[in-house]
Design an enzyme around this catalytic site. Structure first.
Site, PDB file in Angstrom:
ATOM      1  NE  ARG A   1      -2.035   0.995   3.217  1.00 54.73           N
ATOM      2  CZ  ARG A   1      -3.550   0.876   4.706  1.00 54.73           C
ATOM      3  NH1 ARG A   1      -4.012   0.657   4.638  1.00 54.73           N
ATOM      4  NH2 ARG A   1      -2.494   0.856   5.872  1.00 54.73           N
TER       5      ARG A   1
ATOM      6  CE  LYS B   1      -1.195   4.209   7.136  1.00 54.61           C
ATOM      7  NZ  LYS B   1      -2.845   5.050   7.920  1.00 54.61           N
TER       8      LYS B   1
ATOM      9  CD  GLU C   1     -11.550   5.900   5.882  1.00 53.74           C
ATOM     10  OE1 GLU C   1     -11.192   4.943   6.793  1.00 53.74           O
ATOM     11  OE2 GLU C   1     -11.133   6.344   5.189  1.00 53.74           O
TER      12      GLU C   1
END
Ligand code: PMP
Length: 287
Positions: A50, A150, A183
């Site tokens: 990721r 991220k 989220e």
């Protein structure tokens, strides 16, 4: 505490980067939060995967290969003699001038690995469940800063966290730009209704713990779907829980003042928490 900084181990107070680093000036960089349990790094390849996907989109050229990065993580844990740790991996754009143009940076990203401990929530919340609210700060539009990135630009989540904190809550639901549940500020959300597990499909960080829970559901033959989710569906759920590397799996028993199920951590949530803990103690990269 020894910090990995660009291939060297340096003491905490010596672990410094330039004030011209675009990670500091603009939040231009990427990070990962990883955990190790009993000398096993949990889902290391997934986290590094990721990290490199985010770097690919941000066009940050990391001097380390994925294998080199994995080795550096393990070396840092060993250098600090840590069996159970929270690992923070950071790659910044590196030094540039005061303009925001990444092309004017020196193409020398700073690679930092910090290994430490983390306790996000008190033990009682894992046993009794937590109460959360929905905040008005909307999760980033996917065509602005995609929540799948991220990056070091976490202000969207921090603004939501401030809102939650001001209202007296430790965690909060963020809705997407259409009003669907996305989220929480640092965790993914799941609900269970009539024996089926559901989690939002879009506008979220694709959590590694989230995927782990979906895999566990498969092993337990529990039907699981990634879907659009409204707040009403959360309110009328039988069970609810949050997932994240730092938080692990934490039950939710009240949302926006509505009691979830019978107001206690549900049986399926507990079963999944158990399986997850076993996975963390038995799977991972040994060091
Ligand atoms: N959503 C957000 C916004 C997060 O910051 C995190 C923590 N990294 C998560 C979800 C959970 O992701 P993971 O399970 O990979 O830690």
């Amino acid at each position: 505490m020894k910090i990995y900084l660009n291939g060297n181990f340096v003491e905490k107070d010596q672990a410094v980067v330039s004030v011209f680093d675009h990670g500091l000036l603009y939040g231009d960089g990427v990070f990962e939060g990883i955990r190790s349990y009993n000398s096993l790094v949990f889902k290391l390849d997934e986290h590094i995967g990721r990290l490199y996907e985010t770097m690919h989109t941000l066009m940050i050229r990391c001097p380390l290969s994925k294998e080199g990065m994995a080795q550096a993580v393990v070396d840092t844990l060993k250098a600090n003699n840590l069996k159970d740790a929270y690992i923070r991996l950071i790659v910044t754009r590196g030094e540039g001038d005061l303009g925001l143009d990444p092309k004017k940076c020196f193409d020398k990203p700073n690679v930092i690995i910090i290994t430490d401990k983390i306790t996000l929530y008190p033990e009682a919340l894992y046993n009794n469940g937590m109460e959360i609210i929905t905040v008005s700060t909307v999760r980033n539009h996917p065509e602005a800063i995609n929540p799948q990135l991220k990056s070091l630009n976490y202000l969207n989540n921090i603004l939501a966290k401030i809102e939650a904190g001001n209202a007296g809550y430790a965690e909060a639901i963020m809705l997407d730009h259409r009003g669907f549940v996305a989220e929480c500020t640092g965790d993914n959300i799941f609900i269970i209704k009539k024996g089926e597990i559901r989690t939002p499909s879009q506008g979220i960080l694709k959590g590694i713990t989230r995927q782990c829970v979906l895999d566990i559901a498969g092993e337990l033959s529990i039907p699981a779907t990634e879907c659009l989710m409204t707040r009403h569906e959360v309110y009328i759920a039988d069970e609810c829980f949050l997932t994240g590397t730092a938080a692990e799996i934490i039950p939710v028993v009240k949302v926006d003042g509505r009691v979830i199920g019978d107001g206690k951590p549900g049986p399926m949530t507990k079963q999944i928490m158990d399986k997850f803990h076993t996975a963390t103690l038995t799977q991972g990269t040994k060091y």
